[in-house]
Design a protein around this motif. Structure first.
Motif, PDB file in Angstrom:
ATOM      1  N   PHE A  12       0.828  -1.214   0.000  1.00 15.58           N
ATOM      2  CA  PHE A  12       0.000   0.000   0.000  1.00 15.58           C
ATOM      3  C   PHE A  12       0.861   1.263   0.000  1.00 15.58           C
ATOM      4  N   ASP A  13       2.170   1.078  -0.223  1.00 12.72           N
ATOM      5  CA  ASP A  13       3.035   2.240  -0.400  1.00 12.72           C
ATOM      6  C   ASP A  13       3.006   3.152   0.828  1.00 12.72           C
ATOM      7  N   GLN A  14       3.121   2.540   2.002  1.00 11.05           N
ATOM      8  CA  GLN A  14       2.946   3.321   3.237  1.00 11.05           C
ATOM      9  C   GLN A  14       4.254   3.909   3.756  1.00 11.05           C
ATOM     10  N   TYR A  15       4.345   5.222   3.713  1.00 13.70           N
ATOM     11  CA  TYR A  15       5.439   5.961   4.327  1.00 13.70           C
ATOM     12  C   TYR A  15       4.786   7.037   5.179  1.00 13.70           C
ATOM     13  N   LEU A  17       4.342  10.117   7.658  1.00 13.91           N
ATOM     14  CA  LEU A  17       5.023  11.353   8.035  1.00 13.91           C
ATOM     15  C   LEU A  17       5.110  11.385   9.555  1.00 13.91           C
ATOM     16  N   ILE A  47      -1.953  11.782  10.604  1.00 15.84           N
ATOM     17  CA  ILE A  47      -1.166  12.954  11.003  1.00 15.84           C
ATOM     18  C   ILE A  47      -1.695  14.247  10.360  1.00 15.84           C
ATOM     19  N   GLU A  64      -9.318   5.535   2.569  1.00 11.98           N
ATOM     20  CA  GLU A  64      -8.133   4.732   2.908  1.00 11.98           C
ATOM     21  C   GLU A  64      -8.367   3.301   2.422  1.00 11.98           C
ATOM     22  N   ASP A  66      -6.442   0.584   3.312  1.00 16.01           N
ATOM     23  CA  ASP A  66      -5.994  -0.446   4.256  1.00 16.01           C
ATOM     24  C   ASP A  66      -7.001  -0.615   5.400  1.00 16.01           C
ATOM     25  N   LEU A  69      -5.965   0.234   8.933  1.00 12.38           N
ATOM     26  CA  LEU A  69      -5.923   1.676   9.203  1.00 12.38           C
ATOM     27  C   LEU A  69      -7.330   2.246   9.349  1.00 12.38           C
ATOM     28  N   ARG A  87     -11.806   2.444   0.781  1.00 13.79           N
ATOM     29  CA  ARG A  87     -11.832   2.284  -0.682  1.00 13.79           C
ATOM     30  C   ARG A  87     -10.478   2.567  -1.303  1.00 13.79           C
ATOM     31  N   PHE A  89      -8.909   4.836  -3.712  1.00 13.17           N
ATOM     32  CA  PHE A  89      -9.287   6.176  -4.194  1.00 13.17           C
ATOM     33  C   PHE A  89      -9.534   6.180  -5.703  1.00 13.17           C
ATOM     34  N   ASN A 107      -0.851  12.917   1.599  1.00 13.95           N
ATOM     35  CA  ASN A 107       0.529  12.510   1.389  1.00 13.95           C
ATOM     36  C   ASN A 107       0.345  11.234   0.582  1.00 13.95           C
ATOM     37  N   ILE A 112       1.143   5.371  -7.312  1.00 15.58           N
ATOM     38  CA  ILE A 112      -0.028   5.685  -8.137  1.00 15.58           C
ATOM     39  C   ILE A 112      -0.241   7.198  -8.280  1.00 15.58           C
TER      40      ILE A 112
HETATM   41  N1  SAH Z   1      -1.168  10.435   5.135  1.00 15.84           N
HETATM   42  C1  SAH Z   1      -0.366   9.516   5.936  1.00 15.84           C
HETATM   43  C2  SAH Z   1      -0.011   8.217   5.171  1.00 15.84           C
HETATM   44  C3  SAH Z   1       0.778   8.385   3.910  1.00 15.84           C
HETATM   45  S1  SAH Z   1       1.315   6.848   3.212  1.00 15.84           S
HETATM   46  C4  SAH Z   1       0.868  10.223   6.424  1.00 15.84           C
HETATM   47  O1  SAH Z   1       1.200  11.275   5.906  1.00 15.84           O
HETATM   48  O2  SAH Z   1       1.521   9.701   7.333  1.00 15.84           O
HETATM   49  C5  SAH Z   1       0.103   6.570   1.933  1.00 15.84           C
HETATM   50  C6  SAH Z   1      -1.268   6.173   2.457  1.00 15.84           C
HETATM   51  O3  SAH Z   1      -2.118   5.904   1.341  1.00 15.84           O
HETATM   52  C7  SAH Z   1      -1.300   4.894   3.296  1.00 15.84           C
HETATM   53  O4  SAH Z   1      -2.128   5.108   4.406  1.00 15.84           O
HETATM   54  C8  SAH Z   1      -1.903   3.843   2.362  1.00 15.84           C
HETATM   55  O5  SAH Z   1      -2.539   2.787   3.047  1.00 15.84           O
HETATM   56  C9  SAH Z   1      -2.842   4.685   1.551  1.00 15.84           C
HETATM   57  N2  SAH Z   1      -3.178   4.165   0.205  1.00 15.84           N
HETATM   58  C10 SAH Z   1      -2.379   3.478  -0.647  1.00 15.84           C
HETATM   59  N3  SAH Z   1      -3.007   3.224  -1.799  1.00 15.84           N
HETATM   60  C11 SAH Z   1      -4.264   3.772  -1.686  1.00 15.84           C
HETATM   61  C12 SAH Z   1      -5.398   3.835  -2.560  1.00 15.84           C
HETATM   62  N4  SAH Z   1      -5.368   3.303  -3.786  1.00 15.84           N
HETATM   63  N5  SAH Z   1      -6.510   4.468  -2.121  1.00 15.84           N
HETATM   64  C13 SAH Z   1      -6.553   5.006  -0.855  1.00 15.84           C
HETATM   65  N6  SAH Z   1      -5.507   4.980  -0.003  1.00 15.84           N
HETATM   66  C14 SAH Z   1      -4.370   4.373  -0.404  1.00 15.84           C
END
Ligand code: SAH
Length: 259
Positions: A12-15, A17, A47, A64, A66, A69, A87, A89, A107, A112
């Motif tokens: 899910f590309d989670q980084y 902040l 955040i 979101e 996940d 989450l 969902r 997005f 963020n 994607i």
């Molecule tokens: N906004 C947070 C997380 C950023 S990481 C912060 O700044 O800390 C990217 C976030 O997008 C993660 O929570 C991940 O689960 C979510 N995400 C990834 N692909 C997504 C999609 N297709 N639709 C909705 N959310 C998605």
């Protein structure tokens, strides 16, 4: 925030902040001019959400992907459950919940980024503003101008509909886990002047032109050579990277009226 208990998911590309000041700064770039609804893409552990909710007049929707989450957000944020949407997005349509005037913030998941931008452009009539964090290189591409190496499809299509601004660069170390790329925050503000050419045609022209960016347009646009007086269309001796956003609109109109 209990970050140590949450394992970030690569798929899910989670980084996440970590820096509250940066989070606040991103949210503060929303103008709230003529809208009071904000849709946050990928809120993660919330955040940015926290700062969005400091003003009780804001309507906030979270999208979101996940499930874990989603559970976390529902438990920790005092907003109605139907504003926390589980969902992808890219498959979300604002018409489903009759949203017609809202800003986008996030963020964003970097893998994607382009699709997110195309999704925003699809619904641009509903979206007056967007403030978001992208991979720095993508942020540069979005805000680039003609003649620049980074000027391309994203620059032209986003700038057709929005005035874009590169706001600031964000270092890797403020994320958990640390990504291998730098990030940057940009803002998009919708242009007031309407677009007079056909949207699909514009997308098609820009994509075809940039797929062979070094060729002159009379060669890269050969697909249209059957239309009457094709060779009278202006700019055909130029290359895609030399054309301004306005000139791309003109080019599209010229093709359109001959079809
Ligand atoms: N906004 C947070 C997380 C950023 S990481 C912060 O700044 O800390 C990217 C976030 O997008 C993660 O929570 C991940 O689960 C979510 N995400 C990834 N692909 C997504 C999609 N297709 N639709 C909705 N959310 C998605």
């Amino acid at each position: 925030m209990q970050m140590h208990k949450f394992f970030s998911k690569k798929k899910f590309d989670q980084y996440f902040l970590k820096d509250q000041n940066i989070a606040k700064k991103i949210v503060n770039h929303l103008s709230f001019e003529n809208y009071n609804t904000v849709v946050e893409v990928g809120p993660g552990l919330g955040i940015l959400t926290r700062y969005l909710l400091t003003n009780p007049y804001n309507h906030v929707f979270l999208i979101e992907i996940d499930e874990e989450l989603i559970y976390f957000l529902k438990k920790n944020f005092p907003i109605s459950k139907n504003q926390i949407i589980h969902r992808d997005f890219l498959k979300w349509n604002p018409e489903e919940i009759r949203l017609q005037n809202f800003a986008i913030i996030g963020n964003f998941p970097y893998k994607i980024s382009s699709q997110i931008l195309f999704h925003i452009l699809r619904y641009n009539q509903y979206i007056p503003e967007c403030v978001g964090m992208f991979q720095k290189e993508v942020a540069k591409r979005i805000t680039s101008h003609q003649g620049n190496k980074t000027y391309g499809i994203l620059s032209v299509l986003v700038q057709t509909f929005y005035d874009v601004k590169y706001l600031f660069t964000v270092k890797e170390k403020v994320f958990f886990p640390i990504p291998n790329v730098q990030s940057a925050v940009i803002s998009l503000k919708r242009k007031n002047d309407p677009i007079y050419c056909n949207k699909n045609m514009l997308f098609q022209c820009v994509k075809i032109a940039f797929n062979q960016r070094r060729k002159k347009l009379k060669n890269s646009l050969q697909l249209f050579n059957h239309i009457p007086n094709f060779y009278e269309i202006p700019f055909l001796n130029k290359r895609a990277e030399e054309l301004s956003v306005k000139e791309f609109l003109q080019l599209t109109k010229e093709i359109e009226i001959r079809k």
